[in-house]
Scaffold this motif. Structure first.
Motif, PDB file in Angstrom:
ATOM      1  N   CYS A  42      -6.355 -48.547 -32.459  1.00 30.88           N
ATOM      2  CA  CYS A  42      -5.773 -47.360 -31.836  1.00 30.88           C
ATOM      3  C   CYS A  42      -4.686 -47.739 -30.834  1.00 30.88           C
ATOM      4  CB  CYS A  42      -6.872 -46.531 -31.172  1.00 30.88           C
ATOM      5  SG  CYS A  42      -6.257 -45.027 -30.385  1.00 30.88           S
ATOM      6  N   GLY A  43      -5.074 -48.014 -29.601  1.00 33.47           N
ATOM      7  CA  GLY A  43      -4.110 -48.392 -28.574  1.00 33.47           C
ATOM      8  C   GLY A  43      -3.479 -47.233 -27.821  1.00 33.47           C
ATOM      9  N   GLU A  44      -4.029 -46.015 -27.968  1.00 37.34           N
ATOM     10  CA  GLU A  44      -3.510 -44.852 -27.235  1.00 37.34           C
ATOM     11  C   GLU A  44      -3.718 -45.045 -25.735  1.00 37.34           C
ATOM     12  OE1 GLU A  44      -2.095 -41.845 -28.303  1.00 37.34           O
ATOM     13  OE2 GLU A  44      -1.957 -42.796 -30.261  1.00 37.34           O
ATOM     14  N   ASP A  45      -2.878 -44.413 -24.932  1.00 40.28           N
ATOM     15  CA  ASP A  45      -3.036 -44.454 -23.481  1.00 40.28           C
ATOM     16  C   ASP A  45      -4.259 -43.648 -23.079  1.00 40.28           C
ATOM     17  OD1 ASP A  45      -0.738 -45.945 -23.158  1.00 40.28           O
ATOM     18  OD2 ASP A  45       0.538 -44.191 -22.855  1.00 40.28           O
ATOM     19  N   VAL A  46      -5.002 -44.156 -22.098  1.00 42.79           N
ATOM     20  CA  VAL A  46      -6.137 -43.432 -21.521  1.00 42.79           C
ATOM     21  C   VAL A  46      -5.988 -43.446 -20.006  1.00 42.79           C
ATOM     22  CG1 VAL A  46      -7.717 -43.918 -23.419  1.00 42.79           C
ATOM     23  CG2 VAL A  46      -7.626 -45.469 -21.508  1.00 42.79           C
ATOM     24  N   THR A  47      -6.643 -42.505 -19.341  1.00 44.19           N
ATOM     25  CA  THR A  47      -6.540 -42.408 -17.890  1.00 44.19           C
ATOM     26  C   THR A  47      -7.878 -42.693 -17.232  1.00 44.19           C
ATOM     27  OG1 THR A  47      -6.996 -40.046 -18.008  1.00 44.19           O
ATOM     28  CG2 THR A  47      -4.678 -40.710 -18.005  1.00 44.19           C
ATOM     29  N   GLY A  48      -7.829 -43.056 -15.986  1.00 40.89           N
ATOM     30  CA  GLY A  48      -9.045 -43.268 -15.207  1.00 40.89           C
ATOM     31  C   GLY A  48      -9.855 -44.459 -15.685  1.00 40.89           C
ATOM     32  N   ASP A  49     -11.178 -44.296 -15.658  1.00 39.86           N
ATOM     33  CA  ASP A  49     -12.094 -45.378 -16.013  1.00 39.86           C
ATOM     34  C   ASP A  49     -12.467 -45.390 -17.484  1.00 39.86           C
ATOM     35  OD1 ASP A  49     -12.030 -45.856 -13.353  1.00 39.86           O
ATOM     36  OD2 ASP A  49     -14.071 -45.222 -12.932  1.00 39.86           O
ATOM     37  N   ARG A  50     -11.786 -44.604 -18.288  1.00 42.97           N
ATOM     38  CA  ARG A  50     -12.145 -44.499 -19.710  1.00 42.97           C
ATOM     39  C   ARG A  50     -11.779 -45.777 -20.462  1.00 42.97           C
ATOM     40  NH1 ARG A  50      -9.761 -39.200 -22.023  1.00 42.97           N
ATOM     41  NH2 ARG A  50     -11.064 -39.848 -23.745  1.00 42.97           N
ATOM     42  N   LEU A  51     -12.632 -46.127 -21.424  1.00 43.99           N
ATOM     43  CA  LEU A  51     -12.376 -47.284 -22.277  1.00 43.99           C
ATOM     44  C   LEU A  51     -11.744 -46.876 -23.601  1.00 43.99           C
ATOM     45  CD1 LEU A  51     -15.714 -49.209 -21.751  1.00 43.99           C
ATOM     46  CD2 LEU A  51     -13.503 -49.694 -20.706  1.00 43.99           C
ATOM     47  N   PHE A  52     -12.062 -45.656 -24.058  1.00 42.32           N
ATOM     48  CA  PHE A  52     -11.597 -45.176 -25.356  1.00 42.32           C
ATOM     49  C   PHE A  52     -10.944 -43.813 -25.181  1.00 42.32           C
ATOM     50  CE2 PHE A  52     -15.315 -47.858 -25.985  1.00 42.32           C
ATOM     51  CZ  PHE A  52     -14.796 -48.820 -26.827  1.00 42.32           C
ATOM     52  N   CYS A  53     -10.037 -43.486 -26.103  1.00 41.25           N
ATOM     53  CA  CYS A  53      -9.337 -42.208 -25.996  1.00 41.25           C
ATOM     54  C   CYS A  53     -10.216 -41.036 -26.430  1.00 41.25           C
ATOM     55  CB  CYS A  53      -8.035 -42.240 -26.800  1.00 41.25           C
ATOM     56  SG  CYS A  53      -8.259 -42.527 -28.566  1.00 41.25           S
ATOM     57  N   ASN A  54     -11.168 -41.289 -27.324  1.00 41.20           N
ATOM     58  CA  ASN A  54     -12.075 -40.221 -27.752  1.00 41.20           C
ATOM     59  C   ASN A  54     -13.354 -40.831 -28.337  1.00 41.20           C
ATOM     60  OD1 ASN A  54     -11.564 -40.925 -30.501  1.00 41.20           O
ATOM     61  ND2 ASN A  54      -9.752 -39.618 -30.485  1.00 41.20           N
ATOM     62  N   ARG A  55     -14.291 -39.988 -28.683  1.00 39.79           N
ATOM     63  CA  ARG A  55     -15.584 -40.434 -29.192  1.00 39.79           C
ATOM     64  C   ARG A  55     -15.443 -41.146 -30.540  1.00 39.79           C
ATOM     65  NH1 ARG A  55     -19.460 -42.863 -27.917  1.00 39.79           N
ATOM     66  NH2 ARG A  55     -20.867 -41.574 -26.791  1.00 39.79           N
TER      67      ARG A  55
END
Length: 66
Positions: A42-55
């Motif tokens: 994937c490699g999408e940008d995420v914000t905060g403490d998230r590791l993945f962009c979605n489930r």
């Protein structure tokens, strides 16, 4: 000269493959938030403490990690 370069590339490929295998096999290795989705597909940008962009990416990561 090409033989030297070919040998160097083979050594580099072996070193990289070994490093990847070692990283995947390392027990207790924890992911750290990096601002991008940790799913290698994937490699999408995420914000905060998230590791993945979605489930879906988290689930795919768990499947490929095994």
């Amino acid at each position: 000269m090409a033989d030297v370069i070919d040998i160097a590339q083979e050594i580099e490929e072996l070193a990289l493959a070994t490093a990847i295998r070692s990283r995947k096999a390392a027990p207790g290795l924890k992911l750290q938030p990096a601002g991008i989705c940790q799913n290698e597909n994937c490699g999408e940008d995420v914000t905060g403490d998230r590791l993945f962009c979605n489930r879906a990416c988290a689930d795919e990561y768990e499947e490929t990690k095994r």
